[in-house]
Scaffold this active site. Structure first.
Site, PDB file in Angstrom:
ATOM      1  N   ASN A   1      -9.973   4.541  -2.312  1.00  0.00           N
ATOM      2  CA  ASN A   1      -8.550   4.231  -2.383  1.00  0.00           C
ATOM      3  C   ASN A   1      -7.924   4.284  -0.995  1.00  0.00           C
ATOM      4  O   ASN A   1      -7.873   5.354  -0.376  1.00  0.00           O
ATOM      5  CB  ASN A   1      -7.825   5.226  -3.296  1.00  0.00           C
ATOM      6  CG  ASN A   1      -6.319   5.018  -3.274  1.00  0.00           C
ATOM      7  OD1 ASN A   1      -5.811   4.077  -3.867  1.00  0.00           O
ATOM      8  ND2 ASN A   1      -5.597   5.868  -2.562  1.00  0.00           N
ATOM      9  N   GLU A   2      -7.525   3.132  -0.482  1.00  0.00           N
ATOM     10  CA  GLU A   2      -6.677   2.959   0.703  1.00  0.00           C
ATOM     11  C   GLU A   2      -7.316   3.366   2.022  1.00  0.00           C
ATOM     12  O   GLU A   2      -6.632   3.388   3.056  1.00  0.00           O
ATOM     13  CB  GLU A   2      -5.325   3.671   0.520  1.00  0.00           C
ATOM     14  CG  GLU A   2      -4.484   3.037  -0.576  1.00  0.00           C
ATOM     15  CD  GLU A   2      -3.072   3.575  -0.664  1.00  0.00           C
ATOM     16  OE1 GLU A   2      -2.801   4.657  -0.102  1.00  0.00           O
ATOM     17  OE2 GLU A   2      -2.240   2.911  -1.299  1.00  0.00           O
TER      18      GLU A   2
END
Length: 820
Positions: A421-422
């Site tokens: 995630n990210e």
């Protein structure tokens, strides 16, 4: 094979660190599975950290080492017998001793461990001790060893394989749990056991279900075994001469498993029995579903799509991101998961994304998603940080990935493995790479190690390197390619800027709002209670969260003076913002193929982006999401410089009929009317032109455009609420007792926008069936309130604190007074 759970008789004590005097030399009963916080709460030794400012008073627990002990009865090992001590999950850094012998160590919350204890187990009583080292201390030591790496929050959660949000997040507490959070048992056998059951399920072109069953054995006796595999009426047998076997089972005319809204979810029981001389020595069971899944990423004229294709059908992913449903994970029961996933389905969702700062969810979670037809996007646990790729971290990453892929591979609901995630935009766009100074940061996990393991263990599912992600070295958050996270809205710009981009798949977007009133006032007791009172602020973890709430509210509604109206207005604005984004994304299907709201749930009482708060109560956002994800949606969107009616049909049948469009005054006088022919093919959208006399108001402050087709409707106002000439008291209401609660009949005397019955203010268990209903003058709506409470005065349900709408908040702007 015998399995004996070891969950009884545990004791807990603080072993080292800055503990208060009342814990020194003291042990207390412990629950296993469980955690130290829960045991200390049960003993009355610490307050509930969710309550008021207690979280801040418990930071001493971050530095304490803990010790769990128990004594269990067992027989000594027989000649040739295998005996293993099994921990399905330990949180997190542990040394395990049996009868004074160190039998093993653990360093990863995301995997299980088993230890050979034949040399330590004895006849009679056996003393088992698990000593847990402070996870924060260990993380700091690992950071010193492997080198500092950037992360989104202060603690070095990226240096240890533990639930990242355990160290705090912008919606979660910083409690740093510790404990034996999954089952503990003793396993014994003297023949063989199945160490791995990995069924790869596909569907042949002729409709035959195919299960390629991969087995691995651990042998105590060197001999041939027979594996018997049954699926429904189908059965296959195979002789297992080595440690690995592959058996294919075919199921003719297999019934297909579909996402909710696309068909049924038939599940088949797969049973694998290991025989020795015709006697069963081990048996494993899984439930499977027959379906195919791919993600279409073939470049097109716009860029690179990201469209889920299930059983050959393209699916618009309507859903939300999922975080752990309680910071104390062992409190999350199957029944609780059934309620939460049921809420997702009731809100017309078909996908949940298990976010990478939490955990690989429990088997119960995926079982319920299998049953309800909820697609699961599964992140590997890497979030908002750079991660070292050296040992010992790398070995733990590989071990946890192999274990969890194998554990989850049978679930038909699972449709994507996602690398992180990210972390990709953190490297490309956030300026974080400047501090690396040549150190590894995790890209090798996402582009080499993890896809290699997925290809080896689960070739039936797609893999994505991260979210957001764009191929071919493009910026990771490019709206034209792959997946996108939209966080300029909330952080920087107004929610109307959702329309600035047409993403191929929006995997995160959201807006904050406080929890429901009953939840808020149960957990926070500031006097007076205000947006800046101390406990309220402790439960607002976002950077400048209140400032963003106010700046997001001001263009649309005034910021109320009194707290109760502020609470309602910010909840309303959260709901509107997210619904605005969903309707924009859905209007661009099939170019945009998914919208996953941040977030469905909360892990404690907090002002956050959730639709359902930590006490399981739906916020106004929940109802807005339900409406915006409705199978048939009417929405007015800009196309070619003018408002256009977009009809979205997420049914297998065409949507035909007539749209009645009217421009009318807020008082109900008709100014222009048109009937539009409606024909929307299955799983499609259609654009309907609106005539100028519908779009050009005589008095923008006093008019509304209403379009209705059957149960679907949309309203378009010609100015922001704060500028509209609303009637501040636009409806009448009547309450009638009914079985299981009350009926509230509302009739609009003037246009009433976003009527909400905040039932939890009347009784903690009260739940209303719908909310945020807008009514033109003369129209009626019935709300149903479920509650076990007997209300002394039914009028409490229509009190202005309870039965609210946008009109009164907006009118406060012109009067210069509080909205209540």
């Amino acid at each position: 094979m015998t399995r004996t759970t070891l969950h009884d008789g545990w004791r807990l004590r603080a072993a080292a660190g800055p503990m208060p005097d009342l814990l020194r030399e003291r042990d207390l009963p412990a629950q296993v599975p469980g955690s130290t916080h829960l045991d200390l709460m049960a003993a009355g030794l610490i307050p509930d950290p969710y309550l008021d400012r207690n979280e801040a008073t418990l930071t001493w627990m971050h530095r304490v080492d803990w010790q769990y002990t128990t004594t269990f009865q067992a027989q000594g090992p027989r000649p040739g017998e295998r005996v293993e001590l099994v921990f399905d999950g330990i949180d997190t850094i542990a040394t395990i001793e049996l009868n004074g012998d160190v039998v093993g160590h653990t360093a990863n919350m995301h995997r299980g461990y088993r230890f050979d204890v034949r040399q330590s187990l004895r006849e009679g009583g056996n003393d088992l001790t698990v000593t847990l080292k402070s996870a924060l201390t260990q993380a700091e030591q690992m950071q010193a060893q492997l080198g500092w790496r950037q992360r989104a929050y202060p603690h070095p959660y990226n240096a240890i394989r533990k639930m990242a949000c355990s160290f705090g997040w912008d919606w979660g507490p910083d409690l740093q749990t510790a404990g034996l959070w999954k089952p503990v048992r003793l396993e014994r056998w003297d023949t063989a056991r199945l160490t791995q059951l990995r069924p790869l399920v596909t569907v042949d072109a002729d409709g035959t279900g195919r299960i390629d069953v991969h087995l691995e054995l651990d042998r105590a006796a060197d001999r041939d075994y027979t594996a018997v595999i049954t699926v429904g009426d189908a059965e296959e047998r195979a002789t297992v001469s080595g440690d690995i076997a592959h058996v294919t089972v075919l199921v003719p005319d297999a019934r297909l498993w579909w996402p909710v809204g696309y068909g049924d979810q038939p599940l088949y029981e797969l049973t694998v029995t290991l025989l020795a001389d015709g006697e069963a020595v081990d048996t494993h069971r899984r439930r499977i579903g027959f379906r195919t899944v791919t993600v279409d990423t073939e470049p097109d004229e716009t860029g690179t799509p990201f469209t889920f294709v299930v059983n050959g059908r393209r699916v618009f992913a309507k859903g939300a991101n999922w975080i752990p449903d309680d910071h104390f994970l062992t409190r999350v029961t199957r029944e609780r998961l059934e309620r939460r996933i049921g809420q997702a389905v009731h809100a017309n969702m078909n996908m949940l994304r298990v976010w990478g700062g939490g955990i690989y969810e429990t088997d119960d979670f995926y079982d319920v998603c299998d049953e309800r037809g909820v697609l699961v996007w599964q992140d590997f646990p890497f979030a908002c940080a750079f991660y070292a790729e050296e040992e010992p971290l790398r070995g733990e990453v590989e071990a946890e990935a192999r274990e969890n892929i194998t554990r989850l591979v049978a679930h038909p609901s699972l449709v994507l493995w996602n690398g992180n995630n990210e972390n990709l935009p953190a490297h490309a766009d956030w300026g974080w790479q400047d501090g690396l100074q040549g150190r590894t940061w995790g890209i090798g996990y996402y582009t080499e190690l993890l896809p290699k393991i997925v290809a080896e263990l689960d070739p039936t599912r797609p893999y994505a390197p991260g979210s957001p992600y764009s191929p071919d070295d493009l910026p990771p958050n490019d709206a034209h390619h792959g997946t996108r996270h939209e966080w300029d809205v909330w952080n920087v710009v107004d929610y109307t800027h959702y329309r600035d981009h047409i993403p191929r798949f929006c995997a995160e977007f959201g807006f904050q709002g406080p929890p429901t009133w009953a939840t808020l006032t149960r957990w926070i007791h500031d006097e007076p209670l205000t947006p800046t009172s101390p406990a309220f602020l402790l439960h607002q973890k976002a950077d400048d969260g209140n400032g963003k709430l106010h700046r997001g509210l001001a263009p649309h509604l005034p910021v109320p003076v009194d707290f109760e109206s502020w609470h309602w207005a910010t909840q309303l604005n959260q709901a509107r913002a997210v619904a605005f984004g969903i309707e924009h994304f859905r209007s661009w299907w099939p170019r945009t193929a998914g919208a996953l709201v941040w977030q469905l749930n909360d892990c404690w009482p907090v002002t956050s982006w959730s639709a359902v708060d930590s006490d399981e109560r739906p916020k106004p956002l929940y109802y807005a999401v339900k409406h915006a994800f409705a199978p048939r949606l009417l929405t007015i969107q800009p196309r070619q410089g003018r408002p256009t009616l977009v009809a979205v049909n997420d049914h297998d049948q065409p949507w035909t009929g007539t749209v009645l469009a009217t421009r009318q005054t807020l008082a109900g006088d008709m100014l222009a009317t048109a009937e539009l022919s409606l024909h929307v093919p299955p799983r499609s959208t259609a654009l309907l032109d609106l005539a100028d006399d519908l779009l050009k108001p005589t008095d923008p402050r006093r008019e509304v455009l209403v379009a209705t087709a059957g149960d679907a409707h949309t309203h378009h106002l010609f100015a922001e609420d704060r500028d509209l000439a609303y009637n501040p008291v636009p409806f009448t209401a009547r309450v009638t007792p009914v079985a299981g609660g009350y009926r509230v009949d509302v009739r609009a005397t003037s246009y009433a926008r976003d009527i909400a019955l905040l039932a939890d203010k009347v009784a903690p268990d009260a739940v209303v069936d719908d909310m945020l209903i807008s009514l033109p003058a003369g129209r009626t709506h019935t709300f149903l309130v479920r509650t076990t409470a007997t209300l002394d005065q039914a009028s409490t349900l229509v009190h202005p604190h309870v039965l609210r709408c946008a009109n009164t908040v907006a009118q406060a702007a012109s009067s210069g007074t509080s909205s209540f």
